[in-house]
Design a protein around this motif. Structure first.
Motif, PDB file in Angstrom:
ATOM      1  N   ARG A  21    -149.898  66.145 -60.255  1.00  0.00           N
ATOM      2  CA  ARG A  21    -149.931  67.205 -61.253  1.00  0.00           C
ATOM      3  C   ARG A  21    -149.224  66.717 -62.507  1.00  0.00           C
ATOM      4  O   ARG A  21    -148.512  65.705 -62.482  1.00  0.00           O
ATOM      5  N   GLN A  22    -149.399  67.456 -63.582  1.00  0.00           N
ATOM      6  CA  GLN A  22    -148.753  67.093 -64.841  1.00  0.00           C
ATOM      7  C   GLN A  22    -147.254  66.903 -64.620  1.00  0.00           C
ATOM      8  O   GLN A  22    -146.592  67.743 -64.023  1.00  0.00           O
ATOM      9  N   TYR A  36    -159.087  66.323 -71.000  1.00  0.00           N
ATOM     10  CA  TYR A  36    -158.519  64.983 -70.946  1.00  0.00           C
ATOM     11  C   TYR A  36    -157.246  64.941 -70.122  1.00  0.00           C
ATOM     12  O   TYR A  36    -156.632  65.975 -69.829  1.00  0.00           O
ATOM     13  N   VAL A  37    -156.873  63.726 -69.766  1.00  0.00           N
ATOM     14  CA  VAL A  37    -155.565  63.456 -69.168  1.00  0.00           C
ATOM     15  C   VAL A  37    -154.863  62.404 -70.015  1.00  0.00           C
ATOM     16  O   VAL A  37    -155.514  61.587 -70.680  1.00  0.00           O
ATOM     17  N   ARG A  38    -153.535  62.435 -69.992  1.00  0.00           N
ATOM     18  CA  ARG A  38    -152.737  61.416 -70.661  1.00  0.00           C
ATOM     19  C   ARG A  38    -151.834  60.758 -69.635  1.00  0.00           C
ATOM     20  O   ARG A  38    -151.163  61.437 -68.844  1.00  0.00           O
ATOM     21  N   LEU A  39    -151.820  59.420 -69.666  1.00  0.00           N
ATOM     22  CA  LEU A  39    -151.032  58.616 -68.749  1.00  0.00           C
ATOM     23  C   LEU A  39    -150.066  57.758 -69.551  1.00  0.00           C
ATOM     24  O   LEU A  39    -150.482  57.005 -70.435  1.00  0.00           O
ATOM     25  N   LEU A  75    -147.208  54.589 -63.823  1.00  0.00           N
ATOM     26  CA  LEU A  75    -147.825  55.515 -64.777  1.00  0.00           C
ATOM     27  C   LEU A  75    -147.312  56.919 -64.498  1.00  0.00           C
ATOM     28  O   LEU A  75    -147.015  57.260 -63.347  1.00  0.00           O
ATOM     29  N   THR A  76    -147.233  57.721 -65.556  1.00  0.00           N
ATOM     30  CA  THR A  76    -146.893  59.132 -65.397  1.00  0.00           C
ATOM     31  C   THR A  76    -147.978  59.980 -66.039  1.00  0.00           C
ATOM     32  O   THR A  76    -148.416  59.698 -67.162  1.00  0.00           O
ATOM     33  N   LEU A  77    -148.423  60.997 -65.314  1.00  0.00           N
ATOM     34  CA  LEU A  77    -149.409  61.937 -65.830  1.00  0.00           C
ATOM     35  C   LEU A  77    -148.665  62.936 -66.719  1.00  0.00           C
ATOM     36  O   LEU A  77    -148.065  63.892 -66.234  1.00  0.00           O
ATOM     37  N   THR A  78    -148.672  62.696 -68.020  1.00  0.00           N
ATOM     38  CA  THR A  78    -147.865  63.501 -68.938  1.00  0.00           C
ATOM     39  C   THR A  78    -148.580  64.748 -69.423  1.00  0.00           C
ATOM     40  O   THR A  78    -147.930  65.715 -69.840  1.00  0.00           O
ATOM     41  N   GLU A  79    -149.914  64.747 -69.399  1.00  0.00           N
ATOM     42  CA  GLU A  79    -150.674  65.913 -69.846  1.00  0.00           C
ATOM     43  C   GLU A  79    -152.015  65.934 -69.137  1.00  0.00           C
ATOM     44  O   GLU A  79    -152.637  64.886 -68.936  1.00  0.00           O
ATOM     45  N   ASP A  80    -152.450  67.141 -68.774  1.00  0.00           N
ATOM     46  CA  ASP A  80    -153.722  67.298 -68.068  1.00  0.00           C
ATOM     47  C   ASP A  80    -154.328  68.635 -68.484  1.00  0.00           C
ATOM     48  O   ASP A  80    -153.807  69.694 -68.131  1.00  0.00           O
ATOM     49  N   THR A  81    -155.400  68.592 -69.260  1.00  0.00           N
ATOM     50  CA  THR A  81    -156.030  69.829 -69.719  1.00  0.00           C
ATOM     51  C   THR A  81    -157.147  70.291 -68.788  1.00  0.00           C
ATOM     52  O   THR A  81    -157.783  71.311 -69.052  1.00  0.00           O
ATOM     53  N   THR A  82    -157.403  69.529 -67.712  1.00  0.00           N
ATOM     54  CA  THR A  82    -158.407  69.919 -66.726  1.00  0.00           C
ATOM     55  C   THR A  82    -157.785  70.917 -65.752  1.00  0.00           C
ATOM     56  O   THR A  82    -156.580  71.178 -65.803  1.00  0.00           O
ATOM     57  N   PRO A  83    -158.561  71.455 -64.809  1.00  0.00           N
ATOM     58  CA  PRO A  83    -157.977  72.306 -63.774  1.00  0.00           C
ATOM     59  C   PRO A  83    -157.039  71.550 -62.823  1.00  0.00           C
ATOM     60  O   PRO A  83    -156.469  72.156 -61.908  1.00  0.00           O
ATOM     61  N   GLY A  84    -156.914  70.239 -62.997  1.00  0.00           N
ATOM     62  CA  GLY A  84    -155.999  69.462 -62.162  1.00  0.00           C
ATOM     63  C   GLY A  84    -156.597  68.957 -60.871  1.00  0.00           C
ATOM     64  O   GLY A  84    -155.876  68.566 -59.955  1.00  0.00           O
TER      65      GLY A  84
END
Length: 204
Positions: free
Chosen positions: A71-72, A168-171, A85-94
């Motif tokens: 999760r974010q 999108y996701v940010r890593l 890596l770290t999932l810093t942002e996730d605009t999807t439903p996850g």
């Protein structure tokens, strides 16, 4: 294939459907991966550039999170249990997947394909080869945007992604890293909504 020498900060790069790319990131840089059209899975790997035997590991990340999917805010770890890596942002439903191996030629033969079929496994090796690198094994990928429901009786299912166009996701790179992305070419099951599509990414 794109490398850091050809990518400008913030530049939006197209990753064509069915293809892969290897990207060098420095510690602290952010990779933004955009599901441009929606419903496109992106198999994702990350390697220590000083020792490719150290790679992002789903088997080691799941006990680190105590859950099946990141999760974010969650960090992914290597087979040496170091954050990579770290999932810093996730605009999807996850909804992502950490259980399923990358598709490969054997998988497509089992699905009834005759002749060559593009695969994420092949994309991994070709992308690394473009940087003059090679690995001897294919780690289990982080399957971004992939929808693999897990039922109470232990069954799993290959379902269409629930991500939408433009999400999108940010890593964030927690060390210097080589990230490999594969716009999954699976078109036999519902994994990509039966129709592989381009995605885009940028680095900041």
């Amino acid at each position: 294939m794109n490398t850091m020498t050809s990518i400008q900060p913030g530049e939006r790069i197209r990753l064509p459907a069915r293809r892969g790319v290897a990207i060098r990131l420095e510690r602290g840089q952010i990779l933004t991966l955009i599901n441009t059209h929606g419903q496109q899975v992106v198999d994702t790997w990350a390697f220590n550039p000083d020792d490719l035997r150290e790679a992002m590991s789903m088997e080691h990340s799941r006990p680190f999170w105590l859950k099946l999917n990141p999760r974010q805010g969650d960090s992914l770890v290597t087979n040496q249990r170091r954050k990579i890596l770290t999932l810093t942002e996730d605009t999807t439903p996850g909804v992502h997947d950490t259980l399923v191996a990358a598709c490969d030629p054997t998988r497509y033969r089992q699905l009834g394909v005759v002749g060559h079929h593009d695969s994420c496994n092949e994309n991994l090796f070709l992308a690394l080869d473009a940087l003059g690198l090679a690995v001897t094994e294919t780690p289990s990928p982080l399957n971004l945007f992939m929808n693999v429901p897990v039922y109470q009786d232990g069954r799993i299912e290959f379902a269409a992604p629930v991500s939408e166009a433009g999400q999108y996701v940010r890593l964030k790179a927690e060390m210097d890293v080589i990230v490999v992305l594969s716009a999954c070419p699976q078109d036999i099951t519902a994994v990509n909504g039966m129709s592989p599509q381009d995605v885009h990414y940028s680095i900041s």
